[in-house]
Design a protein around this motif. Structure first.
Motif, PDB file in Angstrom:
ATOM      1  N   SER A  61      -2.790   0.826  11.342  1.00 50.32           N
ATOM      2  CA  SER A  61      -2.727   1.863  11.922  1.00 50.32           C
ATOM      3  C   SER A  61      -2.151   2.936  11.447  1.00 50.32           C
ATOM      4  N   ASN A  62      -1.370   2.640  10.479  1.00 53.03           N
ATOM      5  CA  ASN A  62      -0.524   3.702  10.008  1.00 53.03           C
ATOM      6  C   ASN A  62       0.326   3.439   8.702  1.00 53.03           C
ATOM      7  N   ARG A  64       3.629   2.097   7.802  1.00 55.12           N
ATOM      8  CA  ARG A  64       4.850   1.613   8.480  1.00 55.12           C
ATOM      9  C   ARG A  64       5.881   1.389   7.535  1.00 55.12           C
ATOM     10  N   THR A 177       7.398   5.138  11.376  1.00 54.52           N
ATOM     11  CA  THR A 177       5.612   4.993  11.263  1.00 54.52           C
ATOM     12  C   THR A 177       5.031   6.402  11.288  1.00 54.52           C
ATOM     13  N   THR A 178       4.226   6.288  10.061  1.00 54.69           N
ATOM     14  CA  THR A 178       3.490   7.513   9.754  1.00 54.69           C
ATOM     15  C   THR A 178       1.960   7.355  10.048  1.00 54.69           C
ATOM     16  N   TYR A 179       1.438   8.281  10.736  1.00 54.55           N
ATOM     17  CA  TYR A 179       0.070   8.437  10.952  1.00 54.55           C
ATOM     18  C   TYR A 179      -0.571   9.706   9.894  1.00 54.55           C
ATOM     19  N   ASP A 180      -1.113   8.939   8.721  1.00 53.10           N
ATOM     20  CA  ASP A 180      -1.335   9.837   7.787  1.00 53.10           C
ATOM     21  C   ASP A 180      -3.076  10.039   7.373  1.00 53.10           C
ATOM     22  N   SER A 183      -5.751   5.117   7.553  1.00 49.61           N
ATOM     23  CA  SER A 183      -6.652   4.049   8.388  1.00 49.61           C
ATOM     24  C   SER A 183      -7.850   4.575   8.921  1.00 49.61           C
ATOM     25  N   SER A 226      -9.762   2.092  18.925  1.00 49.77           N
ATOM     26  CA  SER A 226      -8.286   2.308  18.360  1.00 49.77           C
ATOM     27  C   SER A 226      -7.895   1.295  17.389  1.00 49.77           C
ATOM     28  N   LEU A 231      -5.906   4.469  15.317  1.00 46.75           N
ATOM     29  CA  LEU A 231      -5.280   5.485  16.004  1.00 46.75           C
ATOM     30  C   LEU A 231      -4.485   4.783  17.034  1.00 46.75           C
ATOM     31  N   MET A 240       0.225  12.497  18.703  1.00 46.02           N
ATOM     32  CA  MET A 240      -1.151  12.032  18.281  1.00 46.02           C
ATOM     33  C   MET A 240      -1.941  12.446  19.470  1.00 46.02           C
ATOM     34  N   LEU A 279      -4.488  14.971  10.208  1.00 48.35           N
ATOM     35  CA  LEU A 279      -3.578  14.141   9.842  1.00 48.35           C
ATOM     36  C   LEU A 279      -3.320  14.256   8.218  1.00 48.35           C
TER      37      LEU A 279
END
Length: 310
Positions: A61-62, A64, A177-180, A183, A226, A231, A240, A279
């Motif tokens: 999901s990210n 991490r 944790t980075t949502y970039d 994914s 998700s 996400l 987010m 993102l």
């Protein structure tokens, strides 16, 4: 309507089901108990427990980072408080402190574990460190505060926290944790799994009398996806939520307010793609800090004798 659906998703709970092949993620996992059943006028039975994606093939999901165990003993925070970086940060905070009348406790929440500051969201930290240090906060009114006064007063607070950490070190479990968007890219490029997930999501959602989906359920569909898209579920990461809500506004322009199966898949791919692009340009990082140990001051023999005397 879109807002009410989005608020509903904040209350979603997830469940897992074990099989002989291991854990699998199902569409029912993403629905609350009150809605994990067919909606009328859909025909029975509905495949609530068919697999969405096996756990081993679900995209991360990210990005991490590793969990780091950090001991905050005041040394790092003291160095930061005496640095020019702190001065620049404090001046940036000052304008918001004065115009928005931010309480000083909210100001302290801007400082992070990376800078040596314990998390002000932790009740123990608030009670035993923050509240005690803030008893000497000199600025009584934000309206009359000068930038230089604010910087020095805030520096004094951080130095006070550093002194308390020196006598009572805290051990933290820290991770970022980075949502970039990676994914989401994986979801879009794996055509077979993407089509399978979209098809299952389509089947699970309620339709109007002509078999079409009301546009407000696109947000619900995105939250159901998700586990496949990576996400976070709605309501878990505020930054987010803002991005997703912004990109979902494109659905407002849907002609007639309803979508057929083909239109639904097209819209979902476009929404996911737009979120991915945002993102990639502006990744969202969320740090997680947990106090795992703290020093305990045991009473001395003198304290015990005094208690007996009283």
């Amino acid at each position: 309507m879109m807002g009410s659906s989005w608020n509903w998703m904040r209350r979603m709970r997830r469940r897992r089901r074990k099989t002989s092949k291991g854990d699998i993620i199902t569409l029912a996992d993403s629905l609350p108990k009150s809605l994990a059943r067919p909606w009328p006028p859909l025909a029975l039975p509905l495949p609530w427990d068919f697999p969405l994606l096996p756990t081993h093939s679900t995209p991360t999901s990210n990005t991490r980072g590793r969990i780091c165990f950090v001991t905050l003993d005041g040394h790092l925070l003291k160095n930061y408080a005496l640095s020019t970086d702190f001065t620049m940060d404090a001046l940036a905070i000052f304008s918001e402190f004065k115009t928005a009348h931010l309480p000083i406790q909210s100001v302290l929440s801007r400082f992070t574990v990376e800078q040596g500051m314990p998390p002000t969201s932790n009740p123990w930290v608030i009670k035993n460190i923050v509240k005690e240090v803030l008893k000497s906060w000199p600025l009584k009114s934000a309206n009359t505060a000068k930038p230089a006064e604010f910087v020095e007063a805030l520096r004094g607070v951080l130095m006070g926290v550093a002194m308390r950490l020196k006598t009572t070190p805290l051990k933290m479990a820290h991770t970022v944790t980075t949502y970039d968007g990676k994914s989401l890219l994986q979801f879009l490029t794996n055509k077979h799994q993407m089509i399978k997930a979209l098809e299952m999501t389509w089947k699970s959602l309620p339709k109007e009398e002509h078999g079409k989906l009301i546009k407000e359920y696109v947000g619900v569909a995105l939250d159901i996806l998700s586990p496949a898209t990576g996400l976070p579920h709605c309501g878990t990461v505020q930054e987010m939520d803002k991005i997703v809500s912004s990109e979902l506004k494109m659905v407002d322009g849907v002609e007639g307010g309803v979508l057929n199966r083909k239109e639904f898949k097209k819209v979902m791919v476009e929404v996911v793609g737009r979120i991915m692009n945002e993102l990639e340009r502006n990744p969202v990082s969320v740090s997680s800090d947990v106090v795992i140990t703290k020093s305990i001051v045991f009473p001395t023999q003198e304290d015990n004798s005094e208690q007996r005397n009283h």
